[in-house]
Design an enzyme around this catalytic site. Structure first.
Site: not given
Ligand code: TNX
Length: 476
Positions: A287
């Site tokens: 992200e």
């Molecule tokens: C996505 S999974 C994220 C996390 C959040 C999660 C909540 C991932 C690699 N990044 O930062 O906590 O979704 O489900």
């Protein structure tokens, strides 16, 4: 009745229709036979024998007991014969011995269990549980409970998410500001906390006893707000930052080329490598929404070299695919929302492996039903059947031979207490653990096995969710 074992062994059959009755002395003798080569199996069996063992006099009915290591068996595999005449375990290694003990204990907790034999080996070498101790901090005691539960269902990796926007959760040598300035905060402004070196070691000791390797994660180069509270010089604008108590993602990122950024990152990697016993360091990579792709890839390649320099291998979320990565890198696949276009570039690179964590099956922070009081819904609902009924090679767009593991994840934006943790992971962790093990049983068989497990959770005071697919009538 056949023993209600989870993950279901590939081979399990009744030897007779006779009830299995093992005296406490036989369990103690078996624990002793494990003592020198399988300490976790020995410890778990000893505590079971003390609390639940049948104390009827052993007399002439005591079975012949043996536990032997057999290197011919597949890694982490075991065979178990449990009759009133013989209690025999063979196991490839200490993990296999522990999984034989798990099966035996679960059998002895099954009402009316008959004499039986079982044999099993895991489909995936890597079977993980991830706990986010960043959005809400959880300390040694909660982590140990998570290790107890994960290792009872034959998981062998504990991935700790140790840094994110809300808090920094582990000491770093030579950089006290991380924990002094950036740990006293949770997602809703709670008190936060962090693991000292001694506590991190205590977690590793406990995990190791029960066959689990700790994989620490420092999430870079996004999810870095807490790092920038401690060290504003790592931010693109260099300005001071206040602790963040929300649950948005994707807003923070590092000054990717800054000299000071890299001096601090080197200290982080050096410290984490020094204090971590396992081979892998997880450096995040998910992200990163505000950085151009070429800059991201350049950063990841440099980070990979840094991890190699300190003698460790690299794990990244699958957004890392497409960067130049060291041999042996593991990519953890979690969503179809990002970076699908770069995955195939890794398929011909020797030594890149994948861990399957598809959110829509394996994220235990997702709600099981719409009106659930805890959890998120961004990738849909994950009820018990959704957590159990999936095939890694179909669920993620990666060739089967590159998938070496399965990991289930608990993010903690909405999770504040131990009861919240266990409510989210019970009974779905045993479901994903069954996928990781490669159990061949049906969902109906799995659902039928759960009430005898839930009785134990209940006796131990652990909160769990009564998913409507199960008849929970054995429990109150
Ligand atoms: C996505 S999974 C994220 C996390 C959040 C999660 C909540 C991932 C690699 N990044 O930062 O906590 O979704 O489900």
């Amino acid at each position: 009745m056949l023993p209600q074992v989870i993950p279901a062994p590939q081979s399990l059959s009744a030897l007779t229709q006779e009830p299995l009755v093992l005296p406490q002395s036989a369990l103690t003798e078996l624990a002793l036979a494990f003592h020198d080569w399988a300490p976790g199996a020995s410890a778990r069996l000893t505590s079971f024998a003390q609390t639940d063992g049948d104390t009827s006099p052993s007399g002439s009915s005591a079975p012949a007991v043996s536990a032997t290591q057999d290197s011919e068996l597949a890694a982490q595999g075991f065979t178990l014969t449990a009759s009133n005449a013989e209690l025999i375990v063979t196991a490839a290694d200490p993990n296999g011995a522990l999984y034989a003990v798990n099966a035996l204990i679960q059998a002895l907790r099954t009402d009316g269990v008959t004499e039986f034999q079982a044999a099993s080996t895991p489909k995936y070498e890597f079977r993980g549980f991830m706990l986010d101790i960043t959005r809400h901090f959880f300390g040694v005691s909660e982590i140990k409970t998570a290790i107890d539960l994960a290792s009872q269902y034959n998981l062998n990796r504990l991935h700790l998410h140790l840094s994110d926007d809300q808090g920094w959760r582990v000491e770093i040598e030579g950089r006290p500001e991380f924990t002094e300035l950036a740990s006293a905060n949770d997602a809703d402004g709670g008190p936060g906390g962090y693991l000292t070196f001694a506590q991190y070691d205590e977690v590793q000791d406990y995990a190791q006893l029960y066959g689990m390797t700790v994989v620490p994660e420092i999430d870079l180069p996004g999810h870095t707000h807490a790092m920038q509270v401690a060290y504003p010089q790592t931010s693109p604008d260099g300005k001071p930052r206040e602790p963040y108590a929300g649950i948005e993602v994707g807003f923070s990122y590092l000054n990717l080329e800054g000299e000071e950024t890299w001096q601090i990152l080197e200290d982080v990697v050096a410290s984490l490598a020094k204090h971590t016993r396992g081979t892998y360091l997880h450096m995040g990579g998910d992200e990163v929404l505000k950085v151009e792709r070429p800059d991201y890839e350049k950063f990841m390649s440099r980070l990979g070299k840094l991890v190699t320099k300190y003698g460790k291998k690299l794990t990244l979320w699958h957004e890392g695919a497409g960067s130049e990565l060291p041999q042996g890198t593991q990519l953890q696949y979690w969503t179809s929302q990002f970076n699908q276009e770069n995955l195939a570039k890794t398929f011909d690179t020797p030594g890149i492996q994948y861990i399957a964590s598809p959110a829509k099956h394996a994220y235990l922070d997702l709600k099981p039903v719409e009106d659930f009081p805890l959890g998120l819904t961004w990738a849909g609902l994950v009820n018990l059947e959704t957590a159990f009924s999936w095939e890694p090679a179909s669920a993620i767009p990666v060739p089967a031979h590159l998938i070496t593991g399965v990991e289930t994840c608990l993010w903690t934006e909405t999770i504040r207490t131990l009861d919240d943790i266990t409510t989210m992971i019970l009974p779905r962790l045993p479901a994903v653990a069954s996928v990781a093990w490669g159990s061949t049983g049906t969902f109906e068989q799995f659902a039928q096995a759960l009430p005898s497990h839930a009785k134990v959770w209940q006796d131990q005071g652990l909160a769990f969710y009564r998913d409507p697919a199960v008849s929970w009538n054995e429990t109150k």
